[in-house]
Write a protein that holds these residues in place. Structure first.
Motif, PDB file in Angstrom:
ATOM      1  N   VAL A 285       0.858  -1.244  -0.033  1.00 31.57           N
ATOM      2  CA  VAL A 285       0.030   0.269   0.011  1.00 31.57           C
ATOM      3  C   VAL A 285       0.726   1.195   0.042  1.00 31.57           C
ATOM      4  O   VAL A 285       1.859   1.437   0.835  1.00 31.57           O
ATOM      5  CB  VAL A 285      -1.042  -0.201   1.205  1.00 31.57           C
ATOM      6  CG1 VAL A 285      -1.699   1.201   1.385  1.00 31.57           C
ATOM      7  CG2 VAL A 285      -1.557  -0.983   1.169  1.00 31.57           C
ATOM      8  N   VAL A 287       0.689   5.137   0.716  1.00 32.92           N
ATOM      9  CA  VAL A 287      -0.153   6.403   1.315  1.00 32.92           C
ATOM     10  C   VAL A 287       0.736   7.682   1.177  1.00 32.92           C
ATOM     11  O   VAL A 287       1.789   7.968   1.325  1.00 32.92           O
ATOM     12  CB  VAL A 287      -0.117   6.269   2.940  1.00 32.92           C
ATOM     13  CG1 VAL A 287      -0.842   7.212   3.657  1.00 32.92           C
ATOM     14  CG2 VAL A 287      -0.754   4.763   3.150  1.00 32.92           C
ATOM     15  N   VAL A 298      -2.596   6.479   9.317  1.00 28.55           N
ATOM     16  CA  VAL A 298      -2.939   5.481   8.372  1.00 28.55           C
ATOM     17  C   VAL A 298      -1.927   4.385   8.371  1.00 28.55           C
ATOM     18  O   VAL A 298      -2.273   3.239   7.926  1.00 28.55           O
ATOM     19  CB  VAL A 298      -3.147   6.366   6.930  1.00 28.55           C
ATOM     20  CG1 VAL A 298      -3.171   5.143   5.811  1.00 28.55           C
ATOM     21  CG2 VAL A 298      -4.048   7.251   6.997  1.00 28.55           C
ATOM     22  N   LEU A 331      -3.520   5.130  -1.435  1.00 32.08           N
ATOM     23  CA  LEU A 331      -4.431   6.129  -0.543  1.00 32.08           C
ATOM     24  C   LEU A 331      -3.873   7.462  -0.887  1.00 32.08           C
ATOM     25  O   LEU A 331      -2.565   7.799  -0.439  1.00 32.08           O
ATOM     26  CB  LEU A 331      -4.535   5.670   0.866  1.00 32.08           C
ATOM     27  CG  LEU A 331      -5.050   4.357   1.283  1.00 32.08           C
ATOM     28  CD1 LEU A 331      -4.911   3.840   2.594  1.00 32.08           C
ATOM     29  CD2 LEU A 331      -6.597   4.176   0.812  1.00 32.08           C
ATOM     30  N   VAL A 359      -7.593   4.977  -3.982  1.00 32.34           N
ATOM     31  CA  VAL A 359      -8.786   5.478  -3.129  1.00 32.34           C
ATOM     32  C   VAL A 359      -8.446   6.904  -2.710  1.00 32.34           C
ATOM     33  O   VAL A 359      -7.074   7.437  -2.429  1.00 32.34           O
ATOM     34  CB  VAL A 359      -8.764   4.803  -1.559  1.00 32.34           C
ATOM     35  CG1 VAL A 359      -9.694   5.366  -0.554  1.00 32.34           C
ATOM     36  CG2 VAL A 359      -9.326   3.485  -2.110  1.00 32.34           C
ATOM     37  N   LEU A 361      -8.451   9.786  -0.284  1.00 36.78           N
ATOM     38  CA  LEU A 361      -8.599   9.924   1.245  1.00 36.78           C
ATOM     39  C   LEU A 361      -8.754  11.301   1.470  1.00 36.78           C
ATOM     40  O   LEU A 361      -7.482  11.614   1.845  1.00 36.78           O
ATOM     41  CB  LEU A 361      -7.762   9.194   1.872  1.00 36.78           C
ATOM     42  CG  LEU A 361      -8.069   8.625   3.612  1.00 36.78           C
ATOM     43  CD1 LEU A 361      -9.457   8.114   3.875  1.00 36.78           C
ATOM     44  CD2 LEU A 361      -7.064   7.792   4.202  1.00 36.78           C
ATOM     45  N   HIS A 378     -10.237   7.683  -9.940  1.00 35.68           N
ATOM     46  CA  HIS A 378     -10.208   6.729  -8.822  1.00 35.68           C
ATOM     47  C   HIS A 378     -11.235   5.747  -8.688  1.00 35.68           C
ATOM     48  O   HIS A 378     -12.220   5.774  -9.271  1.00 35.68           O
ATOM     49  CB  HIS A 378     -10.350   7.669  -7.596  1.00 35.68           C
ATOM     50  CG  HIS A 378     -11.405   8.199  -7.558  1.00 35.68           C
ATOM     51  ND1 HIS A 378     -12.083   9.312  -8.433  1.00 35.68           N
ATOM     52  CD2 HIS A 378     -12.719   8.411  -6.477  1.00 35.68           C
ATOM     53  CE1 HIS A 378     -13.374   9.720  -8.234  1.00 35.68           C
ATOM     54  NE2 HIS A 378     -13.608   9.199  -7.049  1.00 35.68           N
ATOM     55  N   LEU A 391     -12.687   2.112   6.514  1.00 36.37           N
ATOM     56  CA  LEU A 391     -11.258   1.861   5.583  1.00 36.37           C
ATOM     57  C   LEU A 391     -10.907   0.301   5.282  1.00 36.37           C
ATOM     58  O   LEU A 391     -10.606   0.281   4.302  1.00 36.37           O
ATOM     59  CB  LEU A 391     -10.185   2.641   6.025  1.00 36.37           C
ATOM     60  CG  LEU A 391      -8.798   2.729   5.388  1.00 36.37           C
ATOM     61  CD1 LEU A 391      -9.032   3.578   4.323  1.00 36.37           C
ATOM     62  CD2 LEU A 391      -7.660   3.372   6.371  1.00 36.37           C
ATOM     63  N   ILE A 395     -10.994  -1.291   1.628  1.00 42.18           N
ATOM     64  CA  ILE A 395      -9.898  -1.972   1.051  1.00 42.18           C
ATOM     65  C   ILE A 395     -10.146  -3.485   0.935  1.00 42.18           C
ATOM     66  O   ILE A 395      -9.694  -4.052  -0.423  1.00 42.18           O
ATOM     67  CB  ILE A 395      -8.560  -1.838   2.083  1.00 42.18           C
ATOM     68  CG1 ILE A 395      -8.179  -0.372   2.168  1.00 42.18           C
ATOM     69  CG2 ILE A 395      -7.327  -2.634   1.723  1.00 42.18           C
ATOM     70  CD1 ILE A 395      -7.161  -0.272   3.152  1.00 42.18           C
TER      71      ILE A 395
END
Length: 487
Positions: A285, A287, A298, A331, A359, A361, A378, A391, A395
């Motif tokens: 992931v 972020v 996060v 994210l 995503v 956020l 997105h 969240l 996911i």
């Protein structure tokens, strides 16, 4: 011209102008002027109250944060509960102000959540029992008849409706009781919030639904944005709200709203345990956020679930990281130094396609659908502040994860099996054909009926039926369509 005249002179000038205009027009202009002045005064009063309501939870958050920082011996769990409740209250205040704008512009979107009705009501009841007890009020919940295990509605909006009504009932009731009553019949739920408060005079029963009208001049307090938002939300959900009140005896707000029963959700009536990981290979992931505190939050939440996490403070770094390694999910915040979140998302989508789930956020709730000049790059938009459970659910859906939960085996159904594995009898295949046609037009009630028919005609295909129900409960018709493609 009138703006530069002394206070006494502009009235004379206005009188001179009025002498040349018809009496009807003058009366109309005066009414409009009085309405504008009253609206401005009401907004000023409301903002003064909002300022107080914002400072109270902020003080609790700031105070407990200082105590924790000083190591003052405060119970961390109690501090966390107070901070969480205060933050939720602040979020409700902010969203209440935004909701008026969204409703007026007709852009509010309603989710299709699967809601466990009994636990939902119990949660609302637990939320208000302490505040009622602190005022010496009796608070109880009455459920008449049988409730369905699960219904489909916008859980957040339905909760907001009940919170607004119960908050007012407890706030303006000094003695006696507050009752939340619920009954369900024919796909329609009726919620009543009754109190033994001062009641509302007949001439005030319509104006309390006007935005910013707090009614201080009546000496009975007011209702701010809560009731206007409540009425608008009830109408958006396709329901109606009515008020029955007698001054000196109390009030009853009655909400009728259609809550379609969700079939196939009986097995999940107990709430799921806490997620502690997922099956299969480790997912990666990315972020992106320019706020170090947000990045830390996060990152820790994702790492606790077993994800490999990389962070980026700006769009250029995010693009470089994605170029150097493979990620399953990004994210992205929107308001960033340099390239915005939307620009970064567009670049990542153009480069990696659907192999990378994206995503947004962000606290920029008004940008939910992205700039008008670009196609949405997105897969999902989540508002800040975001709940960790929301969240996790998002996911899981995007990456097709099978969650591992505390003290239990994996609860999710693995939908990766090909539909051809199911040897369906001919009676069930007829319903599959009808299901394909209904999916093309998005006829949700018809789709649900055909899945129920497949369940009846093919008892051995229970895993397939559960998977179909799960897609429908998420309102993911595209995934449902892919599942039945080869049947």
């Amino acid at each position: 011209m009138l703006g530069v005249l002394a206070p006494g002179l502009w009235r004379l000038a206005l009188a001179g102008e009025e002498a040349t205009k018809p009496a009807g027009l003058i009366a109309s202009l005066r009414r409009e002027r009085d309405a504008a002045i009253a609206a401005s005064a009401a907004k000023s009063r409301y903002l003064a109250n909002v300022s107080h309501e914002i400072r109270s939870p902020l003080n609790a958050i700031y105070g407990y944060a200082q105590l924790l920082e000083r190591g003052a011996g405060v119970d961390p769990q109690e501090a966390a509960r107070v901070i969480k409740r205060s933050a939720e209250h602040l979020t409700d205040l902010v969203e209440g102000l935004l909701d008026i704008s969204l409703i007026e512009n007709g852009v509010m979107r309603i989710a299709q959540d699967t809601v466990r009705l009994q636990p939902f009501i119990e949660q609302v009841e637990r939320m208000f029992r302490p505040s009622a007890a602190s005022k010496g009020l009796s608070f109880r919940c009455e459920i008449t008849g049988r409730l369905p295990d699960a219904v489909r509605t916008d859980q957040k909006r339905l909760r907001q409706i009940l919170i607004n009504l119960l908050t007012n009932a407890i706030k303006y009731t000094d003695r006696g009781e507050v009752v939340l009553s619920v009954r369900y019949a024919g796909q329609v739920a009726v919620f009543e919030v009754r109190d033994t408060g001062p009641g509302i005079a007949p001439e005030r029963q319509e104006s309390i639904f006007a935005p910013f009208d707090r009614g201080e001049e009546t000496g009975t307090g007011g209702f701010g944005l809560g009731l206007p938002i409540t009425r608008a939300l009830v109408q958006i959900l396709g329901g109606e709200i009515e008020l029955v009140s007698t001054p000196g005896q109390g009030s009853c707000f009655r909400v009728r709203v259609m809550l379609g029963q969700v079939a196939g959700a009986r097995e999940a009536s107990a709430g799921p345990a806490r997620v502690i990981g997922y099956e299969g290979r480790r997912r990666h992931v990315l972020v992106m956020d320019d706020d170090p505190a947000q990045l830390s939050f996060v990152r820790r939440a994702m790492e606790d679930l077993g994800f490999s996490v990389a962070t980026a403070p700006d769009g250029a770094t995010a693009v470089a990281l994605c170029h150097a390694g493979e990620f399953d999910l990004a994210l992205l915040d929107i308001a960033m130094p340099g390239p915005s979140g939307w620009e970064t998302a567009s670049h990542l989508r153009a480069t990696h396609g659907k192999d990378l789930a994206i995503v947004m956020l962000s606290a920029n709730a008004h940008e939910r659908h992205g700039p008008e000049h670009i196609d949405p790059p997105h897969d999902l938009f989540l508002d800040k502040p975001v709940e960790v459970d929301a969240l996790v659910d998002a996911i899981g859906n995007l990456l097709g994860l099978v969650w591992l939960r505390e003290g239990r085996a994996a609860l999710a159904v693995d939908t990766s099996d090909t539909p051809s594995e199911y040897a369906l009898p001919e009676a069930a295949r007829r319903h599959v054909a009808a299901l394909r046609q209904l999916l093309k037009i998005g006829h949700v009630r018809g789709i649900e009926a055909e899945i129920r028919a497949i369940e009846k005609a093919a008892p051995d295909a229970r895993a397939l039926v559960i998977s179909l129900y799960q897609c429908l409960d998420r309102f993911d018709l595209a995934a449902l369509g892919r599942m039945v493609e080869g049947l």
